[in-house]
Design an enzyme around this catalytic site. Structure first.
Site, short mmCIF file in Angstrom:
data_model
loop_
_atom_site.label_atom_id
_atom_site.label_comp_id
_atom_site.label_asym_id
_atom_site.label_seq_id
_atom_site.Cartn_x
_atom_site.Cartn_y
_atom_site.Cartn_z
N CYS A 54 58.95 22.39 88.91
CA CYS A 54 59.15 24.11 88.21
C CYS A 54 60.93 24.56 88.70
O CYS A 54 61.38 24.20 89.72
CB CYS A 54 58.39 25.23 88.97
N CYS A 58 61.09 30.06 93.89
CA CYS A 58 60.19 30.98 94.75
C CYS A 58 60.21 30.33 96.08
O CYS A 58 59.65 29.19 96.12
CB CYS A 58 58.83 31.12 94.04
N CYS A 61 56.91 28.35 97.35
CA CYS A 61 56.22 27.33 96.51
C CYS A 61 56.50 25.92 96.55
O CYS A 61 57.52 25.61 96.73
CB CYS A 61 56.51 27.96 95.03
N CYS A 98 40.42 29.10 85.98
CA CYS A 98 41.97 29.69 85.93
C CYS A 98 42.74 28.58 85.74
O CYS A 98 42.93 27.68 86.81
CB CYS A 98 42.14 30.58 87.30
N CYS A 129 41.19 32.00 82.43
CA CYS A 129 42.20 32.54 82.92
C CYS A 129 43.47 31.81 82.99
O CYS A 129 43.22 30.61 83.09
CB CYS A 129 42.01 33.19 84.27
N CYS A 189 45.52 40.08 85.60
CA CYS A 189 45.37 39.74 87.02
C CYS A 189 46.79 39.76 87.64
O CYS A 189 47.56 38.89 87.26
CB CYS A 189 44.75 38.51 86.86
N ARG A 261 40.60 40.03 94.94
CA ARG A 261 40.40 38.80 95.23
C ARG A 261 40.87 38.40 96.53
O ARG A 261 42.02 38.41 96.86
CB ARG A 261 40.85 37.78 94.13
N1 SAM Z 1 54.25 29.31 87.77
C1 SAM Z 1 53.40 30.55 87.39
C2 SAM Z 1 53.91 31.93 88.14
O1 SAM Z 1 54.71 31.67 88.90
O2 SAM Z 1 53.79 32.77 87.62
C3 SAM Z 1 52.25 30.35 87.57
C4 SAM Z 1 51.81 29.42 89.10
S1 SAM Z 1 52.21 30.19 90.49
C5 SAM Z 1 51.90 28.74 91.47
C6 SAM Z 1 50.85 31.33 90.90
C7 SAM Z 1 51.06 32.25 91.79
O3 SAM Z 1 50.65 31.42 93.08
C8 SAM Z 1 52.20 32.67 92.49
O4 SAM Z 1 52.70 33.82 91.79
C9 SAM Z 1 52.25 33.17 93.78
O5 SAM Z 1 51.80 34.43 93.90
C10 SAM Z 1 50.95 32.25 94.41
N2 SAM Z 1 51.29 31.18 95.26
C11 SAM Z 1 52.27 30.17 94.92
N3 SAM Z 1 52.59 29.55 95.91
C12 SAM Z 1 51.86 30.11 97.09
C13 SAM Z 1 51.79 29.89 98.70
N4 SAM Z 1 52.37 29.07 99.23
N5 SAM Z 1 50.84 30.76 98.96
C14 SAM Z 1 50.19 31.70 98.54
N6 SAM Z 1 50.38 32.10 97.34
C15 SAM Z 1 51.19 31.20 96.62
C1 DTB Z 2 46.93 33.58 92.91
O1 DTB Z 2 47.08 34.84 93.18
N1 DTB Z 2 46.78 32.57 93.57
C2 DTB Z 2 46.52 31.46 93.13
C3 DTB Z 2 46.54 31.73 91.68
N2 DTB Z 2 46.55 33.24 91.54
C4 DTB Z 2 47.21 31.07 90.80
C5 DTB Z 2 47.61 30.16 93.42
C6 DTB Z 2 47.70 29.99 95.00
C7 DTB Z 2 48.54 28.76 95.15
C8 DTB Z 2 48.41 28.44 96.69
C9 DTB Z 2 49.35 27.46 96.97
C10 DTB Z 2 49.07 26.08 96.39
O2 DTB Z 2 47.90 25.53 96.17
O3 DTB Z 2 49.98 25.54 95.66
FE1 SF4 Z 3 57.47 27.83 89.69
FE2 SF4 Z 3 56.05 28.02 91.97
FE3 SF4 Z 3 57.65 29.84 91.24
FE4 SF4 Z 3 55.16 29.50 89.71
S1 SF4 Z 3 55.53 30.25 91.90
S2 SF4 Z 3 57.38 30.09 89.07
S3 SF4 Z 3 55.41 27.30 89.92
S4 SF4 Z 3 58.27 27.88 91.82
#
Ligand code: SAM
Ligand code: DTB
Ligand code: SF4
Length: 314
Positions: A54, A58, A61, A98, A129, A189, A261
């Site tokens: 990606c 963030c 992530c 989802c 979702c 959501c 949630r």
């Molecule tokens: N790329 C899209 C976005 O950012 O909206 C969708 C996937 S992203 C992984 C979805 C959500 O997962 C993020 O907005 C964040 O709130 C949550 N998330 C991602 N990495 C995480 C982590 N290490 N711990 C907790 N929540 C996480």
């Molecule tokens: C949300 O609030 N948490 C989920 C879902 N919506 C997409 C994602 C959690 C991701 C946790 C880290 C991972 O598994 O990469």
């Molecule tokens: Fe990309 Fe992760 Fe950020 Fe979603 S949360 S936009 S997957 S870097």
């Protein structure tokens, strides 16, 4: 934010935070019972349909190209692969599926495949979702047309703190996508992450934004940071458990009808902590051995816990 009078001022929300713990939880549980069955929780299963690579930065992530993590890049999966996982999720007892993609935004070239996925998952009698990053207005309308139930797009923190967490997009970008989703008639959501290094006030400001939306979100995920090696937040301090529970309680009080949630990070919470979160008003979980790229609390463990608490799933 819209111009109409806020339903909750930041001062009111701060006052909830400063209540004695027992008073806060009692209030949250009272409101919870007026609006929900206290012994039922909704269960959603997550699947990563496009993993890693990606372009966003963030800092939490595992899927950002900016950090050296152990995630393997995988292109958008086939509809058949997704349907097979959705069937398995349904068989394990999930009511919502989802699908998440590591994209900055949905590209028009992927739209028809995504719509096929939604239609196929829906035909299994599962709620659908998606979480695919930013959407354009027309894309949200098109996803509604094919029957999408929910779109997840987290605000993560307060507007001020968000700019420290992500530099490649703004809070305004996030709010815009959320308004396209809402206007298209898709259920919203959106929630946050605790443990990004934010202060309690950032958490309360996030709730202020969520609960004062013209229509409150149907679903609010609260994630505890999953610490990912290679990301700037890999060594962040742990979130205080009581602060986490208080945030759940405040979300419940300010958004009575919303499904709150208890999301990522449950595998680092013991059963008693999770039970207190349910008591404070959390009534949804991610169910399944994996989240997107990390481990979730296992299905077996969850079955035992829910049995012990005599909580039924919906
Ligand atoms: N790329 C899209 C976005 O950012 O909206 C969708 C996937 S992203 C992984 C979805 C959500 O997962 C993020 O907005 C964040 O709130 C949550 N998330 C991602 N990495 C995480 C982590 N290490 N711990 C907790 N929540 C996480
Ligand atoms: C949300 O609030 N948490 C989920 C879902 N919506 C997409 C994602 C959690 C991701 C946790 C880290 C991972 O598994 O990469
Ligand atoms: Fe990309 Fe992760 Fe950020 Fe979603 S949360 S936009 S997957 S870097």
């Amino acid at each position: 934010m819209n111009k109409k009078t806020a339903k909750w001022s930041l001062e009111d929300i701060e006052a909830l935070y400063h209540l004695p713990f027992n008073d806060l939880i009692y209030k949250a549980q009272t409101i919870h019972r007026e609006n929900h069955d206290p012994n039922k929780i909704q269960v959603s299963t997550l699947m990563s349909i496009k993993t890693g690579g990606c372009p966003e930065d963030c800092k939490y992530c595992s899927q950002s190209i900016k950090y050296n993590t152990n995630v393997e890049i995988e292109k958008l999966l086939s509809v058949d692969d997704v349907v097979a996982q959705a069937k398995a999720a349904k068989d394990s007892g999930a009511s919502r599926f989802c699908m998440g993609a590591a994209w900055r935004n949905l590209n028009d070239s992927n739209l028809s495949k995504i719509k096929d996925m939604v239609k196929a998952v829906k035909s299994l009698n599962l709620e659908t979702c998606l979480t695919l990053g930013m959407l354009k207005k027309e894309q949200a309308e098109s996803l509604k047309e094919c029957g999408l139930d929910y779109y997840n797009h987290n605000l993560d923190s307060s507007e001020e703190y968000y700019s420290k967490v992500v530099s490649t997009r703004t809070y305004r970008d996030r709010l815009n996508t959320l308004s396209y989703v809402r206007d298209a008639g898709i259920k919203v959501c959106t929630g946050g992450i605790l443990g990004l290094g934010e202060e309690n006030i950032d958490r309360l400001k996030l709730i202020e934004v969520l609960c004062n939306m013209e229509e409150q979100p149907e679903s609010v995920p609260m994630n505890k940071l999953v610490k990912i090696e290679g990301t700037p937040y890999s060594d962040n301090e742990n979130v205080d458990n009581f602060d986490f529970i208080k945030v759940i309680a405040i979300a419940r009080i300010t958004m009575p009808k919303t499904y709150v949630r208890l999301s990522a990070g449950r595998d680092t919470m013991n059963d008693e902590m999770q039970a207190l979160c349910f008591f404070a008003g959390a009534n949804s979980i991610f169910y399944g051995d994996e989240l997107l790229t990390t481990k979730n609390s296992s299905i077996n463990h969850d079955k035992n816990l829910l049995d012990k608490l005599r909580i039924k799933t919906i």
